[in-house]
Design a protein around this motif. Structure first.
Motif, PDB file in Angstrom:
ATOM      1  N   UNK A   1     -47.768  32.266 -29.390  1.00  0.00           N
ATOM      2  CA  UNK A   1     -46.439  32.875 -29.351  1.00  0.00           C
ATOM      3  C   UNK A   1     -46.291  33.865 -30.485  1.00  0.00           C
ATOM      4  N   UNK A   2     -46.113  35.135 -30.150  1.00  0.00           N
ATOM      5  CA  UNK A   2     -45.955  36.188 -31.150  1.00  0.00           C
ATOM      6  C   UNK A   2     -44.478  36.504 -31.343  1.00  0.00           C
ATOM      7  N   UNK A   3     -44.008  36.367 -32.562  1.00  0.00           N
ATOM      8  CA  UNK A   3     -42.656  36.784 -32.904  1.00  0.00           C
ATOM      9  C   UNK A   3     -42.780  38.177 -33.509  1.00  0.00           C
ATOM     10  N   UNK A   4     -42.562  39.191 -32.691  1.00  0.00           N
ATOM     11  CA  UNK A   4     -42.797  40.584 -33.082  1.00  0.00           C
ATOM     12  C   UNK A   4     -44.161  41.037 -32.601  1.00  0.00           C
ATOM     13  N   UNK A   5     -44.191  42.252 -32.055  1.00  0.00           N
ATOM     14  CA  UNK A   5     -45.462  42.727 -31.509  1.00  0.00           C
ATOM     15  C   UNK A   5     -45.581  44.233 -31.717  1.00  0.00           C
ATOM     16  N   UNK A   6     -45.692  44.625 -33.005  1.00  0.00           N
ATOM     17  CA  UNK A   6     -45.961  46.023 -33.335  1.00  0.00           C
ATOM     18  C   UNK A   6     -47.456  46.237 -33.445  1.00  0.00           C
TER      19      UNK A   6
END
Length: 433
Positions: A244-249
């Motif tokens: 689970x990625x919180x933020x995906x820049x």
């Protein structure tokens, strides 16, 4: 003339001093002979054709420009230099050597970046200045700053009345009061993406593996003669589980790629700024609520900047949603996570563990429970500080600062809206940029 007085000040720079007296004597001889009407431009042209040192050509350039001035103080010197540039009177390296400014580097950066700055301007390494008065004097005379963790506030900018450019080494800019810098006409550039993004992404995956495989515990067990724990501990896997990625820049995208392709993981993303189409392109599924991501993920990895909206984003409620077998990894900024709530979840065994590169306060307090919890893997905010990434960031930020000082807009400006109204550089009474 004031222009010549300024030249004496510039001549104190070590790049130019060795050529100044010779050039002045030669000029006086030519003027006294009455031969050329513009002797310095003639000598500059000869020096350029002979490819003499750029510092000598810079001295002739200043004298040549002085010949074109009809008054003691010409406030339009910048337009005069630009006119000479348009007419091809001198090249880029000559202009760079001619306009020597002062750059203060507040924190350690790669030596190649510092060397690039020193090829053109005077550089002071603030972190090597032992005395407070020396540091204050350096800031007061600086035209540009290169910073890492150094805080830029209104108070600090008051101490830097000349500064017109700030180069932020790295992508996070929570230590820069961008609104205050913009109000004062100070342009700010950073170094997002590139080798720093890949380094942080690798660091995040490294912390995942270290926490799941209890790398530090295993090392201590071997060194302490407890080899038998191999039959007592059950380690955990990344392969086939859910990330689970919180933020995906930039960084989150690379983490998604590593985990999906390298570990066959299902990837969930919570990022209100990310479109569903973009999520699909990187092989991820976008979720609309943070709670849903925290509930499903086996590994939660945080990759958001620290802003008012992300401060405390991962709070007690979010942590309570996690599986008891899940781990949390944070390589973004410490205050994104409620540290007290995380400590409680770890101490009570409500989550398996955590891998932390960042903290609420850095370094963490000596009495912080994080330093004693057995299910935590810690690193000193250096996930992105590999040899390749620090060199690339150091050289990139040096180039961006040099571009801004030369009047060229850097590609990573954080406040491009003020570019046309940016602070101009004045050195010894002469407008320079």
């Amino acid at each position: 003339m004031l222009f010549q007085e300024n030249m004496w000040r510039w001549a104190l720079d070590p790049l130019i001093a060795s050529h100044f007296l010779h050039c002045q004597q030669k000029r006086q001889q030519l003027v006294g002979s009455g031969r050329p009407t513009r002797p310095c431009m003639t000598l500059y042209a000869h020096a350029a054709r002979r490819r003499e040192p750029v510092e000598k050509r810079a001295v002739w350039l200043f004298y040549a420009e002085n010949e074109r001035c009809s008054c003691a103080f010409n406030a339009s010197m910048l337009s005069l230099v630009n006119s000479s540039r348009r007419h091809g009177f001198f090249g880029k390296r000559d202009r760079e050597a001619a306009l020597v400014m002062k750059i203060v580097v507040t924190d350690p950066v790669h030596e190649d970046g510092i060397a690039r700055l020193r090829r053109v301007h005077n550089v002071t390494l603030l972190f090597e200045e032992p005395r407070a008065d020396s540091r204050d004097a350096a800031l007061a005379s600086a035209d540009a700053l290169v910073i890492r963790g150094f805080t830029i506030s209104g108070e600090v900018l008051d101490r830097c009345p000349r500064v017109g450019v700030i180069g932020k080494h790295g992508s996070g800019t929570d230590n820069v009061d961008l609104a205050e810098a913009s109000r004062r006409g100070v342009v700010v550039a950073s170094t997002p993406g590139g080798a720093n993004a890949t380094a942080v992404a690798e660091g995040a995956v490294g912390l995942m593996l270290a926490a799941l495989r209890r790398v530090l515990d295993c090392h201590r067990a071997v060194t302490e003669g407890r080899f038998g724990v191999r039959d007592e501990w059950r380690l955990a896997d990344l392969w086939g589980h859910t990330l689970g990625l919180v933020g995906c820049g930039n960084i989150g995208t690379i983490v998604a790629r590593i985990c999906r392709r390298g570990f066959d993981m299902r990837v969930l993303v919570y990022d209100p700024t990310l479109s569903a189409e973009r999520a699909e392109e990187i092989g991820a599924e976008k979720v609309e609520r943070l709670h849903d991501l925290m509930k499903e993920a086996d590994v939660v990895s945080i990759h958001v900047p620290l802003t008012d909206s992300t401060r405390g984003l991962v709070d007690a409620a979010a942590l309570a949603s996690m599986k008891s077998t899940a781990i949390l990894v944070n390589t973004s900024r410490g205050p994104v996570v409620d540290e007290d709530a995380l400590i409680a979840a770890l101490a009570e065994g409500r989550i398996r563990g955590a891998g932390l590169d960042v903290f609420r306060r850095e370094p963490p307090d000596a009495d912080s429970p994080l330093l004693r919890l057995p299910n935590v893997t810690l690193s000193p905010h250096n996930a992105g500080l590999t040899e390749d990434s620090t060199r690339e960031m150091g050289v990139r930020i040096a180039e961006y600062v040099l571009q801004a000082l030369a009047g060229q807009k850097p590609p990573t400006l954080l406040n491009p809206q003020i570019w046309e109204a940016r602070r101009q550089f004045v050195r010894d009474g002469v407008l320079q940029g």
